[in-house]
Design a protein around this motif. Structure first.
Motif, mmCIF file in Angstrom:
data_model
loop_
_atom_site.group_PDB
_atom_site.id
_atom_site.type_symbol
_atom_site.label_atom_id
_atom_site.label_comp_id
_atom_site.label_asym_id
_atom_site.label_seq_id
_atom_site.Cartn_x
_atom_site.Cartn_y
_atom_site.Cartn_z
ATOM 1 N N ALA A 74 0.963 -1.199 -0.049
ATOM 2 C CA ALA A 74 -0.124 -0.165 -0.025
ATOM 3 C C ALA A 74 0.983 1.152 0.007
ATOM 4 O O ALA A 74 1.945 1.247 0.577
ATOM 5 C CB ALA A 74 -0.858 -0.030 1.157
ATOM 6 N N ALA A 75 0.522 2.280 -0.732
ATOM 7 C CA ALA A 75 0.882 3.658 -0.520
ATOM 8 C C ALA A 75 0.750 4.236 0.455
ATOM 9 O O ALA A 75 1.681 5.122 1.149
ATOM 10 C CB ALA A 75 0.552 4.599 -1.921
ATOM 11 N N ARG A 76 -0.221 4.000 1.022
ATOM 12 C CA ARG A 76 -0.930 4.483 2.246
ATOM 13 C C ARG A 76 -1.575 3.518 3.028
ATOM 14 O O ARG A 76 -2.799 3.263 2.809
ATOM 15 C CB ARG A 76 -1.819 5.751 1.954
ATOM 16 C CG ARG A 76 -2.126 6.585 3.020
ATOM 17 C CD ARG A 76 -3.093 7.822 2.431
ATOM 18 N NE ARG A 76 -3.148 8.807 3.467
ATOM 19 C CZ ARG A 76 -4.160 8.832 4.228
ATOM 20 N NH1 ARG A 76 -5.142 8.038 3.983
ATOM 21 N NH2 ARG A 76 -4.326 9.914 4.961
ATOM 22 N N ALA A 77 -1.104 3.192 4.183
ATOM 23 C CA ALA A 77 -1.784 2.197 4.930
ATOM 24 C C ALA A 77 -2.348 2.811 6.320
ATOM 25 O O ALA A 77 -1.752 3.560 6.769
ATOM 26 C CB ALA A 77 -0.812 1.073 5.469
ATOM 27 N N VAL A 78 -3.534 2.383 6.870
ATOM 28 C CA VAL A 78 -4.246 3.168 7.924
ATOM 29 C C VAL A 78 -4.354 2.162 8.973
ATOM 30 O O VAL A 78 -5.002 1.077 9.052
ATOM 31 C CB VAL A 78 -5.498 3.571 7.384
ATOM 32 C CG1 VAL A 78 -6.141 4.276 8.685
ATOM 33 C CG2 VAL A 78 -5.232 4.666 6.292
ATOM 34 N N PHE A 79 -3.878 2.413 10.040
ATOM 35 C CA PHE A 79 -4.246 1.792 11.400
ATOM 36 C C PHE A 79 -5.615 2.238 11.949
ATOM 37 O O PHE A 79 -6.118 3.290 11.694
ATOM 38 C CB PHE A 79 -3.200 2.045 12.490
ATOM 39 C CG PHE A 79 -1.870 1.420 12.473
ATOM 40 C CD1 PHE A 79 -1.592 0.064 12.596
ATOM 41 C CD2 PHE A 79 -0.715 2.203 12.005
ATOM 42 C CE1 PHE A 79 -0.408 -0.634 12.382
ATOM 43 C CE2 PHE A 79 0.480 1.608 11.896
ATOM 44 C CZ PHE A 79 0.620 0.436 12.010
ATOM 45 N N ALA A 80 -6.177 1.000 12.397
ATOM 46 C CA ALA A 80 -7.700 1.319 12.811
ATOM 47 C C ALA A 80 -7.937 0.534 14.310
ATOM 48 O O ALA A 80 -7.203 -0.195 14.638
ATOM 49 C CB ALA A 80 -8.620 0.657 11.933
ATOM 50 N N ARG A 81 -8.685 0.976 15.000
ATOM 51 C CA ARG A 81 -9.143 0.427 16.425
ATOM 52 C C ARG A 81 -10.290 -0.398 15.892
ATOM 53 O O ARG A 81 -11.165 -0.217 15.456
ATOM 54 C CB ARG A 81 -9.677 1.774 17.071
ATOM 55 C CG ARG A 81 -8.565 2.621 17.603
ATOM 56 C CD ARG A 81 -9.199 3.334 18.567
ATOM 57 N NE ARG A 81 -8.055 4.520 19.074
ATOM 58 C CZ ARG A 81 -8.340 5.307 20.236
ATOM 59 N NH1 ARG A 81 -9.550 5.476 20.782
ATOM 60 N NH2 ARG A 81 -7.345 6.092 20.304
#
Ligand code: ZN
Length: 467
Positions: A74-81
């Motif tokens: 991914a060019a942009r990975a997001v951490f999530a709760r």
């Protein structure tokens, strides 16, 4: 009528503890087997106001694994709760990745007897592990029936890689093979010890069945926390059998979590805490998205070794046949076999030794091949292989201990042994040739293991043979 008309549809979710020095979002050390609650801090205990900082090494390792599985990085990975309530989760949520994982679609080429099967990888993402709950005072070690429970927060916050396969596996054997090869791949990429006994690798399994040729999927059962490939294979077989029976009988197959009971070889619905299906995922506000720089991805691409396990099975199957090659690679012993081949043994002999003798240091392969070829005593051979695990060995220390194959020296001993056991000699002459093993054992004892067993067997047969 028979379960053979039904095909298995299996997908795995494999969790591996990354072998970083510190935890995912704090600087607590990771140490397996440390005294309880000695590696904790305000971040991993979720004290108010404590903020997470991502572990760069964990991100790099996840990218490396993703590249080895042909995943899109991914060019942009997001951490999530991921929100749920449980005593081993101090924050009340787990930091994971949901809509934007670090590694997207990939594939794993599973070598089989008939060529390659492409197993889809749905995603590979990074998250933190929960702490560990220990149930005490009960008979089973489970929460049901326990007197009290304790929590060890050392494990809380361990970086955890989750690899999700597509439901592309079509039998228990295939699933077991996939898990063992994926494990070996993870180990060789040096991202995890992936030791199922220690719990640093765990697998959840999704199983459903459908009639051969049928499109789409029927309801699936989830079996969590499988801790050995063999056990997982048996659980899948049992699930397939039970689901096929239920479909045949017109009973409803309910999608749920199941436990496998090895004693009865059956699955039962998991009895436990209420399962919250709605985790109310949302982006973690305390962390910025991960945007891996191109040079980081390139650096990890270079760190992926050439010739990963699946590829080596294909190469070695040419010499050894598929089954032996697969066995050798999955057990991680093929590097030892390769070292013996490089030192002058043929592949078949090298593979047999590598499988039976386990993990010697490859730097000893030259000395070991010299010793093997010198016909030394069994005792000397055992000692050499034992020492070869610890450190460098010298062939000269063993080469003098050649097995006695001199007939003039052996015949008197053999005659003495025969004379001392007239009943057994009679039994042999009466046609029970298995007794020969007894005599070989006696001669080996008389010679303190120095006799060459092949020569002893031949001489014994000659001298026991009735006139
Ligand atoms: Zn900490």
């Amino acid at each position: 009528m028979s379960a053979s008309e039904w095909e298995a549809v299996v997908g795995l979710e494999v969790h591996a503890h990354l072998k970083t020095r510190t935890k995912m979002f704090c600087r607590c050390a990771l140490e397996y087997g440390a005294a309880e609650n000695t590696h904790t801090c305000p971040v991993c205990l979720a004290h108010p106001g404590a903020l997470p900082v991502p572990n760069r090494a964990a991100i790099e390792m996840t990218i490396r694994l993703g590249l080895a599985l042909d995943c899109e990085i991914a060019a942009r990975a997001v951490f999530a709760r991921k929100n749920y309530f449980y005593p081993d989760l101090p924050k009340g949520y787990q930091i994971s990745q949901y809509e934007a994982p670090l590694c997207g679609r990939g594939r794993f080429l599973l070598p089989t007897e008939d060529g390659e099967r492409e197993i889809g990888i749905v995603r590979a993402h990074l998250e933190e592990d929960a702490a560990k709950t220990v149930h005490a005072g009960g008979a089973t070690g489970r929460s049901v029936g326990a007197e009290y429970s304790l929590v060890d927060f050392n494990r809380g916050g361990t970086p955890l890689l989750e690899i999700v396969s597509a439901p592309d596996l079509r039998s228990a054997d295939e699933a077991v093979s996939f898990l063992r090869l994926l494990r070996e791949t993870i180990v060789e990429l040096e991202v995890s010890d992936a030791d199922m006994e220690k719990g640093t690798l765990r697998a959840d399994v999704n199983v459903s069945v459908r009639r051969a040729g049928e499109e789409g999927f029927r309801p699936r059962w989830e079996i969590k926390n499988m801790n050995s490939p063999r056990f997982m294979g048996r659980a899948i077989d049992a699930a397939v059998r039970q689901q096929a029976e239920a479909h045949e009988a017109g009973e409803e197959v309910v999608q749920s979590t199941y436990d496998y009971e090895p004693d009865t070889d059956r699955l039962t619905v998991h009895r436990s805490k209420e399962e919250a299906d709605d985790y109310r995922y949302f982006p973690e506000p305390d962390l910025v998205p991960v945007e891996p720089p191109a040079e980081m991805v390139e650096q990890q691409r270079r760190a992926v070794p050439a010739g990963l396990p699946a590829e080596r099975i294909r190469q070695r199957a040419v010499e050894l046949g598929f089954a032996s090659a697969a066995e050798l690679v999955k057990t991680g012993h093929d590097w030892n076999a390769q070292a013996l081949v490089d030192a002058g043994l043929d592949w078949k002999a090298a593979a047999a030794i590598a499988m039976n003798r386990g993990g010697f240091l490859t730097e000893n392969a030259g000395a070991l091949v010299q010793i093997v070829k010198a016909n030394v005593t069994r005792e000397a051979l055992d000692e050499a292989f034992e020492a070869a695990v610890e450190g460098p060995i010298a062939a000269d220390d063993y080469l003098s201990r050649v097995a006695v194959s001199d007939e003039d020296a052996l015949v008197p001993i053999i005659d003495r042994v025969i004379a001392a056991h007239p009943d057994q000699a009679e039994t042999y002459r009466g046609g029970k040739e298995g007794v020969l093993g007894f005599f070989v054992g006696q001669v080996m004892r008389e010679t303190q293991g120095k006799a060459d067993p092949k020569v002893v067997s031949r001489l014994l047969a000659e001298r026991l043979r009735p006139e």
